[in-house]
Design a protein around this motif. Sequence first.
Motif, PDB file in Angstrom:
ATOM      1  N   HIS A   1      16.153   8.837   7.970  1.00  0.00           N
ATOM      2  CA  HIS A   1      15.074   8.518   7.033  1.00  0.00           C
ATOM      3  C   HIS A   1      15.432   7.269   6.235  1.00  0.00           C
ATOM      4  O   HIS A   1      14.574   6.448   5.916  1.00  0.00           O
ATOM      5  N   VAL A   2      16.713   7.140   5.925  1.00  0.00           N
ATOM      6  CA  VAL A   2      17.174   5.943   5.212  1.00  0.00           C
ATOM      7  C   VAL A   2      17.024   4.735   6.147  1.00  0.00           C
ATOM      8  O   VAL A   2      16.482   3.694   5.756  1.00  0.00           O
ATOM      9  N   GLU A   3      17.452   4.903   7.400  1.00  0.00           N
ATOM     10  CA  GLU A   3      17.336   3.806   8.376  1.00  0.00           C
ATOM     11  C   GLU A   3      15.884   3.390   8.583  1.00  0.00           C
ATOM     12  O   GLU A   3      15.595   2.234   8.854  1.00  0.00           O
ATOM     13  N   ALA A   4      14.973   4.352   8.431  1.00  0.00           N
ATOM     14  CA  ALA A   4      13.544   4.048   8.631  1.00  0.00           C
ATOM     15  C   ALA A   4      12.903   3.460   7.372  1.00  0.00           C
ATOM     16  O   ALA A   4      11.681   3.290   7.317  1.00  0.00           O
ATOM     17  N   GLY A   5      13.727   3.197   6.354  1.00  0.00           N
ATOM     18  CA  GLY A   5      13.191   2.538   5.159  1.00  0.00           C
ATOM     19  C   GLY A   5      12.722   3.480   4.067  1.00  0.00           C
ATOM     20  O   GLY A   5      12.063   3.061   3.120  1.00  0.00           O
ATOM     21  N   HIS A   6      13.072   4.780   4.193  1.00  0.00           N
ATOM     22  CA  HIS A   6      12.624   5.731   3.171  1.00  0.00           C
ATOM     23  C   HIS A   6      13.743   6.155   2.228  1.00  0.00           C
ATOM     24  O   HIS A   6      13.686   7.221   1.618  1.00  0.00           O
ATOM     25  N   GLY A   7      14.760   5.319   2.125  1.00  0.00           N
ATOM     26  CA  GLY A   7      15.914   5.666   1.283  1.00  0.00           C
ATOM     27  C   GLY A   7      15.557   5.957  -0.158  1.00  0.00           C
ATOM     28  O   GLY A   7      16.212   6.764  -0.821  1.00  0.00           O
ATOM     29  N   GLU A   8      14.492   5.329  -0.652  1.00  0.00           N
ATOM     30  CA  GLU A   8      14.132   5.535  -2.060  1.00  0.00           C
ATOM     31  C   GLU A   8      13.265   6.770  -2.271  1.00  0.00           C
ATOM     32  O   GLU A   8      12.954   7.141  -3.404  1.00  0.00           O
ATOM     33  N   ARG A   9      12.831   7.380  -1.169  1.00  0.00           N
ATOM     34  CA  ARG A   9      12.015   8.593  -1.322  1.00  0.00           C
ATOM     35  C   ARG A   9      12.875   9.729  -1.901  1.00  0.00           C
ATOM     36  O   ARG A   9      14.034   9.880  -1.519  1.00  0.00           O
ATOM     37  N   VAL A  10      12.291  10.515  -2.801  1.00  0.00           N
ATOM     38  CA  VAL A  10      13.031  11.641  -3.364  1.00  0.00           C
ATOM     39  C   VAL A  10      13.161  12.730  -2.295  1.00  0.00           C
ATOM     40  O   VAL A  10      12.166  13.143  -1.694  1.00  0.00           O
ATOM     41  N   ALA A  11      14.395  13.151  -2.070  1.00  0.00           N
ATOM     42  CA  ALA A  11      14.620  14.287  -1.174  1.00  0.00           C
ATOM     43  C   ALA A  11      14.568  15.580  -1.986  1.00  0.00           C
ATOM     44  O   ALA A  11      13.931  16.551  -1.587  1.00  0.00           O
TER      45      ALA A  11
END
Length: 660
Positions: A93-103
């Motif tokens: 998910h980080v590699e797909a550009g969603h690193g800033e999304r809250v898990a």
Amino acid sequence: MSQEHAGTESLENLLHETRSFPPPADFAARANVTASAYEDAARDREQFWARQARELLSWSTDFTEVLDFSGAPVARWFGDGRLNAAYNAVDRHVEAGHGERVAIHFEGEPGDTRTITYADLKDEVSRAANALTDLGVRTGDRVAIYLPLVPEAVIAMLACARVGAAHSVVFGGFSAEALHARIIDAEARVVVTADGGYRRGKAMALKPAVDEAIAKGGTPVEHVLVVRRTGQDTAMTDGRDVWWDDTVATASAEHEPVAVDAENPLFILYTSGTTGKPKGIMHTTGGFLTQTAYTVRAVFDLKPETDVYWCTADVGWVTGHSYVTYGPLVNGATQVLYEGTPDTPDKDRWWQIVAKYGVTILYTAPTAIRTAMKWGEELPGRHDLSSLRLLGSVGEPINPEAWMWYRRVIGGDRAPVVDTWWQTETGAIMISPLPGVTAAKPGSAQTPLPGISADVLDEAGQPVPDGHGGYLVLTEPWPAMLRGIWGDPQRYQDTYWSRFPGKYFAGDGAKKDEDGDVWLLGRVDDVMNISGHRLSTTEIESALVSHPVVAEAAVVGAKDDTTGQAVVAFVILRAEAVERADEEGEGADVVAELRNHVAKEIGPIAKPRSILVVAELPKTRSGKIMRRLLRDVAEGRPAGDVTTLADSSVMEQISTGMSG
Ligand code: 6R9
């Protein structure tokens, strides 16, 4: 129901439930999964699951083989594929550009909060994986996790998966004794724990139970990794115990996830509450992740960009494995994790959390819903719950009235309710409505999911016709199925595969209605026999809960010299009813009225011999009513083993009430 029905087929009460709630049009129009999924799966079940495995997961080596059941009853799914569970839940998910999304939105019981993004989670899990490696954990090992519901529980599970070690999570509420037995059975070399956790406003120590378990001897534990949660004084053994803060927090955030075979064990989870030695249910990687990820998409309709998901389960039981740690994270969801109890500091804590985080999908257990009913609808009414768009239920049959209350009071008469049937053994949801497809019936799990085959059989192993009851079985292997009982292949065969050869025996009673929809009737050992009539505990409980004064009911069959068994009921009244009874002195009338109500709803045969009004019911930590203990009380014995109860004082209160 009228009197003529009594005695003919007393399981009929639930089948007279005729309310049905089709999906709202806008929900159906946007649903992740539509009716065509059933057709796709029916055309080629294995290819259906292979497609899900490839679409929902990232494989480091693609598989060529889908299902191999030649070693039945042990299945292999995607056997020659390789992948890593933590990579799938986090890194990609980080590699797909969603690193800033809250898990994870973490809410501690005292009110402290933490916001953990996918990028943060990747760093934390990597650090923990490095720390575990430094403590000697290797691919193929087992690690015991004994933690409160804090983010480190999820992080520790994923860290194990990252190095290819299997975790064995032991619920933080279990005793040193239970922990000892589980450490030994799984041969865990490392235990991850905390100084303590918060419950009902108090800091409860956890680490002393680990010390006690290890002191009993015979464990292969080399190290204990201790999370600082409460800051209470904690004894540490030199050379064995290390603080998370000193090891994980200082470890490198660079870690290469270890690709493992699809059939590499992901975890062992012990089922509790049964007699005899607990069973270590073993799950592996590829199939488990495929089905948990699929069901989060299909059953919860999760849209990772916009939903805020909250499954209230603790990671100490299977719902927390499949629907807190793996299923949601593999889908890249944003979820809420709440440490404490629903009544701390006040009985509206959950509803406050829903409003605060704008929770859109809520997954909880019937026991929690009935407790909320008991506390009264004024409490959820204080909060804006309009963000909720889907409600799920799991753990026990949900009584139609509790279902209706959940839909109306929590779901604003708008959000679809999905009643999801599954087990520790099945690993993922098996029977459930699809929220954008199925017209939901209150109290029924209804339909095996696409790619899942279930049936209801009679004593002789023949499928029952619609309108009849029997035993629930699963007739085809499924991706998330258990791969066995840890260290005991014979017990696996005997427990699940010998009652109906070639079919998985779930241990639940079930009925097919006239539409062929499945209604769960409780464990088969909860089926009573009153003067030769089969009555299910669930059915009588539902009749009791359908009376406006009752919030929760538990029914058992007690030995009776004349009728074989007699119905004994334990009920909790709704807050509103208790106030009224106190004011008007109506206590005794309530019992008479409830007995008559059951007779009217089901038939005189089902009328409880006695009804006891109680303040609490004995429940396991995962919210299942322990009818075995109530049966002890009803039959005048001292209550048996209470070690798996969430609150062991409950039985004293009930026994006193019975004799008093
Ligand atoms: C997930 C979980 C499994 C047993 C199962 C059944 C009961 C679970 C249910 C349900 C009726 C549902 N159960 N969900 N009964 N309707 N929607 O609870 O796993 O702790 O292993 O329990 O729970 O009796 O056999 P587990």
